[in-house]
Design an enzyme around this catalytic site. Structure first.
Site, PDB file in Angstrom:
ATOM      1  N   SER A  44      43.835  43.898  38.546  1.00  0.00           N
ATOM      2  CA  SER A  44      43.827  42.509  38.996  1.00  0.00           C
ATOM      3  C   SER A  44      43.193  42.424  40.393  1.00  0.00           C
ATOM      4  CB  SER A  44      45.250  41.949  38.960  1.00  0.00           C
ATOM      5  OG  SER A  44      45.250  40.559  39.146  1.00  0.00           O
ATOM      6  N   ASP A  48      38.978  35.176  31.380  1.00  0.00           N
ATOM      7  CA  ASP A  48      39.793  35.295  32.593  1.00  0.00           C
ATOM      8  C   ASP A  48      39.613  34.053  33.457  1.00  0.00           C
ATOM      9  OD1 ASP A  48      41.212  36.046  34.820  1.00  0.00           O
ATOM     10  OD2 ASP A  48      40.116  37.900  35.175  1.00  0.00           O
ATOM     11  N   HIS A  78      42.877  37.394  31.509  1.00  0.00           N
ATOM     12  CA  HIS A  78      42.906  38.290  32.664  1.00  0.00           C
ATOM     13  C   HIS A  78      43.311  39.703  32.269  1.00  0.00           C
ATOM     14  CE1 HIS A  78      43.103  39.359  36.822  1.00  0.00           C
ATOM     15  NE2 HIS A  78      44.406  39.610  36.796  1.00  0.00           N
TER      16      HIS A  78
END
Length: 424
Positions: free
Chosen positions: A277, A374, A402
């Protein structure tokens, strides 16, 4: 809530695939109420132990969210009040720690481990997404203490280590404190040249206490793992607002690996990094800034340039992320005074890896993996990195959000295994 703005170039891919748009960007209905957040987004993740509910049990969270719904009158802006939001979690966390201690007294290590992990999961959601207030910081400390107790019962154990911040620059905003990390060493027969090393670079909300299944998977494949937080989160002492602070952080971590290679039988020719991330941004960066010290890197779900577009920033609070993402990222990058999101949006381009020239440097072997849909960090950022320079592999997964899951974990494990084995 932060204001919206008109769409700026580029026209992000995710805008063309969203089922509902507001102000030209995807809108997710679980932003409307606490009830919808829990029932539509989080409860299913909790039932299956999927991040951010790693190690969690849904029975621990149902009563907490019932209470939050009552306290908030089911208003989602309650999530913007970190102390009020965190408070209902503490009694559950306290009880779980008490159960764990009782299990320790009974010499039931497995039960103690599981209760401590459940407590850490409760405190994780209490301080979610970042430890930015008195009670969220207290939740972080209590969750960390619970995880440290659980860590001794893991197989292999999770061992806290303090890494000297040897490249600290206090004048640039760094803190003169150690880099707190967790080390896990594989079981089994050590390879002739030592264990390959994986630097596990945490994310915006996913700290070093939150990745037991992932570090376990890497260790099962023969990697020693070293997990630590990124600037502006957890215990990280690197300056959140200085674009160069991660370079000092990573140099210090790599110096520690070098210095302890003999002690832990580490293979210095096989040091890799994995960032998840927001940590993917730092994996992209370290792959270029420290290419001479890394064998390979994986950036999963990261951004590099368009994540800092004003239009994207002002839309983040309504998209895939369950909380106010723009506010959390503003805090993480050091914007904490009046109108922090506006200040962050005005200044964010200074963190761009494209504008700064970082992506023009040579890189180590690098895998960029994410989902095409995402709406936390736009897929365009993965394309920028993947198509610039050599030694890059790009996986953009269709019909995935994501991080590219489900299925991305297996792909990146296989990629790292092949890289270490010297396979093309």
């Amino acid at each position: 809530m932060t204001r919206a703005t008109s769409i700026a170039s580029p026209s992000y891919h995710v805008q063309s695939t969203a089922s509902e748009l507001r102000n030209g960007f995807p809108y997710f209905g679980y932003h409307d109420s606490i009830t919808r957040l829990w029932s539509e987004k989080w409860r299913t993740l909790c039932e299956h132990g999927i991040y951010p509910f790693t190690d969690a049990k849904v029975a621990d969270f149902d009563p907490v969210f019932d209470e939050i719904v009552k306290l908030s009158e089911d208003r989602s802006d309650f999530l913007y009040k970190p102390d009020e939001y965190a408070r209902p979690f503490f009694s559950v966390g306290y009880d779980l720690v008490a159960f764990a201690r009782r299990a320790e007294e009974d010499k039931d290590d497995a039960k103690a481990r599981d209760f401590y992990l459940r407590a850490a999961a409760v405190y994780r959601i209490a301080r979610f997404p970042v430890n930015r207030s008195r009670l969220s910081q207290e939740a972080w400390e209590k969750g960390k203490a619970a995880y440290a107790r659980a860590g001794q019962y893991l197989n292999p154990p999770s061992v806290p280590v303090d890494i000297p911040f040897s490249h600290v620059d206090v004048s640039a905003g760094d803190l003169g404190l150690p880099i707190q990390a967790y080390l896990r060493m594989p079981n089994g027969t050590k390879p002739r040249d030592g264990w390959p090393v994986l630097l596990f670079i945490c994310g915006l909300d996913a700290y070093k206490t939150d990745h037991t299944p992932r570090t376990q998977a890497h260790m099962d494949r023969g990697f020693a793992t070293l997990s630590f937080e990124i600037p502006g989160t957890g215990d990280c002492p690197a300056a959140p607002n200085d674009p160069a602070s991660p370079d000092r952080l990573m140099s210090s971590v790599l110096d520690w690996v070098d210095a302890h290679a003999a002690e832990y039988s580490l293979d210095l020719s096989k040091i890799s990094a994995r960032g998840i991330s927001t940590g993917g941004y730092y994996a992209m960066r370290i792959a270029h800034t420290h290419s001479n010290r890394l064998f390979a890197a994986v950036a999963q779900g990261g951004g590099c340039h368009h994540m800092f577009d004003k239009a994207w920033i002002y839309a983040q609070n309504q998209m895939e992320y369950p909380f106010a993402l723009a506010d959390a990222l503003a805090y993480k990058f050091g914007y904490r005074e009046n109108e922090p999101v506006a200040a962050y949006a005005d200044d964010a381009r200074k963190f761009s890896l494209l504008d700064s020239g970082v992506l023009d440097r040579p890189s180590c072997k690098l895998l960029i993996i994410n989902g095409m849909e995402d709406s936390i960090f736009p897929i365009e950022d993965s394309l920028i990195v993947g198509l610039k320079g050599d030694k890059k592999d790009l996986i953009a997964r269709g019909n995935r959000g994501h991080m590219g899951n489900p299925g991305a974990e297996e792909l990146l494990y296989a990629w790292l295994d092949a890289a270490v084995a010297g396979k093309p």
